[in-house]
Scaffold this motif. Structure first.
Motif, short mmCIF file in Angstrom:
data_model
loop_
_atom_site.label_atom_id
_atom_site.label_comp_id
_atom_site.label_asym_id
_atom_site.label_seq_id
_atom_site.Cartn_x
_atom_site.Cartn_y
_atom_site.Cartn_z
N GLU A 102 0.82 -1.21 0.00
CA GLU A 102 0.00 0.00 0.00
C GLU A 102 0.86 1.26 0.00
N THR A 103 1.91 1.26 0.81
CA THR A 103 2.80 2.42 0.86
C THR A 103 3.57 2.56 -0.45
N LEU A 104 4.04 1.45 -0.96
CA LEU A 104 4.77 1.47 -2.23
C LEU A 104 3.88 2.02 -3.34
N ASP A 105 2.64 1.54 -3.41
CA ASP A 105 1.71 2.02 -4.44
C ASP A 105 1.52 3.53 -4.34
N ARG A 106 1.35 4.01 -3.13
CA ARG A 106 1.10 5.44 -2.94
C ARG A 106 2.29 6.28 -3.36
N LEU A 107 3.50 5.82 -3.00
CA LEU A 107 4.69 6.60 -3.33
C LEU A 107 4.98 6.59 -4.83
N VAL A 108 4.80 5.45 -5.47
CA VAL A 108 5.02 5.40 -6.92
C VAL A 108 4.01 6.28 -7.63
N ARG A 109 2.76 6.22 -7.20
CA ARG A 109 1.74 7.07 -7.81
C ARG A 109 2.08 8.54 -7.62
N ARG A 110 2.52 8.91 -6.44
CA ARG A 110 2.85 10.32 -6.19
C ARG A 110 4.04 10.76 -7.03
N ALA A 111 5.02 9.87 -7.20
CA ALA A 111 6.17 10.21 -8.05
C ALA A 111 5.71 10.47 -9.48
N PHE A 112 4.81 9.62 -9.99
CA PHE A 112 4.28 9.84 -11.33
C PHE A 112 3.60 11.20 -11.42
N GLU A 113 2.84 11.54 -10.40
CA GLU A 113 2.10 12.81 -10.40
C GLU A 113 3.03 14.01 -10.31
N ALA A 114 4.13 13.87 -9.56
CA ALA A 114 5.01 15.00 -9.28
C ALA A 114 6.16 15.15 -10.28
N GLY A 115 6.25 14.25 -11.26
CA GLY A 115 7.30 14.37 -12.26
C GLY A 115 8.65 13.82 -11.83
N TRP A 116 8.65 12.96 -10.81
CA TRP A 116 9.87 12.29 -10.38
C TRP A 116 9.91 10.89 -10.99
N GLN A 117 11.08 10.47 -11.41
CA GLN A 117 11.28 9.06 -11.74
C GLN A 117 11.33 8.27 -10.44
N VAL A 118 10.93 7.01 -10.49
CA VAL A 118 11.02 6.16 -9.32
C VAL A 118 11.90 4.96 -9.66
#
Length: 549
Positions: free
Chosen positions: A334-350
């Protein structure tokens, strides 16, 4: 008026990495970029009175080699601390550590890295007793070669308050003996319990350590490195969990400002553990190409599991050589999903550290969920770091999801001694599957994971091609391996329009070798000599190339 190129290299072979023109005889450089590539006559006709002309005397120029996954400060510390790489026994580890302690005042920390218990008789994790007896007056912390386990002596355990009543932290294990007492071996997040007690280096010491590391890397022919996780680490002074990694970025900036940064650096913020507070990753915007492309910070690194050697890699079913243990999850789905999604939204590569088949499945699932949730994300180009043990049906998902496989070929040659013991023969089909990933259409970027492995990219090339004879169906050709250390690494860093090939308009990042890596016997690749390392048309290492005439 056209003053012509600044520099011409002739008299050798140029391996361009360009499928349309794979070989040439000469190249010209102007203002840090490739101006021309062609025959000797074609290029030399461009020379003017101001042009410097170098005769390569038969040497071979290739696109600048890059390491897509290394730990630069970690390498600097390894160069300055107790070197335990290849120690053949626990007794030898104790001897080297005691010798180092004898050179330091009592009470000072003794730190080291590189031990691998699979090289020792019996192959078992050690107990701290012998180490504590030999070094009673210094706290000791010695990291395993993979960085996912460590052994601490009694003095260090006391400082950290670790005893039989200390619970395992989330995502970590404190190994215990038959009496329930800590053995001193700490796995994954448990190492932080001791690391937080280590005396922090001064900024001057950190800068010296970083500079020593980058100079070492330039000497190996590397023109770029992806620093795979600078974050909250109290042992190196990055002790602000609210602003992770930027202290190390500022060290790079200082080297850059002083003209002492000899290679391009692509920084990933974060690390493998469950700290710092996740929202702090996004406290600042990315940094793109600072200092004429020398420093970039645009990736958030997240971990989901540990390492295979310390049985911390997360597997779908238990280890074959330790029933009941299926590894460790260091960050929940759940935490991983949230962080990857936020990176996509914020323009960061993960970039997701995943070694076990469960860890890799979790990483791929998180990327799939983010792509579905943020369909308009502008080329997020997610990476999976290591991609080491995969379920065969997960291999095509890399290309389907646009996930880059960031792999380290020397892991295959190092781990081959015990990988089947850990996994059993059935799971080997998707392990260290570099050729399968490439055949499935994935972008494969190669690195070394130094200081876990030696940082030499030439040894990495050899490992990718020969695999020491192990599971040769997953070997890469020399040309494919070279592409992984050049164009593949460039694409993993969004640099494919600037680096990775020798073509007009691209940056003049070059590695000069004494022989052709595509023609020599594969088993001799690691022994090729680096004659020059060139970044932006500037020589950053000279190992004996012919002088200008």
């Amino acid at each position: 008026m056209d003053d012509g190129p600044d520099w011409i290299l002739v008299g050798g072979t140029v391996l361009t990495g360009d499928p349309g023109k794979p070989r040439a005889q000469a190249l010209a450089v102007r203002a840090g970029r490739i101006e021309a590539v062609g025959t000797r006559d074609e290029v030399q006709r461009l020379a003017t009175a101001r042009t410097r002309v170098d005769d390569l005397a038969g040497a071979v120029v290739i696109p600048g080699l890059a390491d897509a996954h290394g730990h630069v400060l970690g390498l600097g510390f390894a160069l300055r601390r107790v070197d335990l790489r290849g120690v053949p026994s626990y007794e030898e580890l104790v001897r080297r550590t005691a010798a180092q302690a004898g050179q330091q005042p009592a009470g000072g920390w003794v730190l080291g890295r590189g031990w691998d218990q699979t090289l020792w008789p019996g192959g078992d994790f050690p107990h701290h007793r012998a180490l504590s007896q030999a070094v009673p007056d210094h706290p000791v912390l010695l990291n395993r070669i993979d960085g996912h386990a460590a052994i601490a002596n009694a003095a260090a355990l006391r400082l950290a308050g670790i005893d039989r009543n200390t619970p395992d932290p989330p995502g970590g294990r404190i190994l215990r003996d038959a009496d329930g007492q800590p053995t001193g071996v700490l796995v994954d997040n448990a190492t932080a319990l001791v690391e937080e007690m280590v005396t922090v280096l001064s900024r001057k010491e950190q800068l010296e350590t970083l500079e020593q590391a980058v100079r070492h890397l330039a000497g190996l022919g590397l023109t770029a490195v992806h620093d795979a996780g600078v974050g909250y680490d109290p042992t190196v002074g990055n002790a602000d969990p609210e602003d992770p990694g930027w202290g190390t970025v500022d060290l790079y900036r200082e080297l850059l400002r002083k003209g002492r940064l000899p290679l391009r650096v692509y920084v990933m913020l974060g690390g493998n553990g469950a700290y710092p507070p996740e929202d702090s990753y996004f406290s600042r915007p990315p940094v793109l190409g600072e200092g004429d492309g020398m420093l970039t910070v645009r990736t958030i690194k997240l971990g989901v599991d540990g390492a295979l050697g310390s049985r911390g890699a997360a597997l779908e079913s238990p280890y074959s050589d330790e029933p009941g243990n299926a590894g460790l999850i260091t960050r929940e789905q759940e935490t991983l999903d949230r962080l990857v999604r936020r990176a996509f939204e914020a323009g960061w590569q993960v970039a997701i550290h995943a070694i076990g088949d469960r860890g890799n499945r979790m990483a791929l699932d998180a990327i799939a969920a983010a792509r579905a949730a943020v369909p308009g994300a502008a080329d997020p180009r997610p990476r999976i770091e290591h991609a080491q043990v995969l379920r065969p049906h997960d291999i095509p998902r890399f290309a389907e999801l646009g996930a880059i496989a960031s792999v380290q070929p020397t892991h295959a040659t190092s781990d081959r001694r015990w990988a089947e013991q850990r996994l059993g023969p059935g799971r080997l089909a998707g392990a260290y599957a570099y050729a399968s990933l490439a055949r499935a259409g994935a972008v494969v970027a190669c690195g070394s994971d130094f200081p876990v492995e030696r940082a030499s990219p030439l040894e990495g090339l050899q490992a990718a091609v020969t695999r020491d004879g192990w599971r040769l169906e997953e070997a890469l050709t020399a040309a494919a391996a070279l592409e992984c250390f050049t164009a593949g690494a460039a694409r993993a860093a969004f640099w494919e329009e600037e680096l990775g090939r020798i073509s007009p308009g691209l940056r003049a990042d070059l590695t000069v070798l004494d022989q052709d890596p595509l023609s020599v016997p594969p088993e001799s690749l690691g022994g090729l000599k680096v004659l020059r390392t060139i970044v932006g048309g500037r020589i950053t290492h000279d190992g004996g190339a012919a002088a200008a005439r």
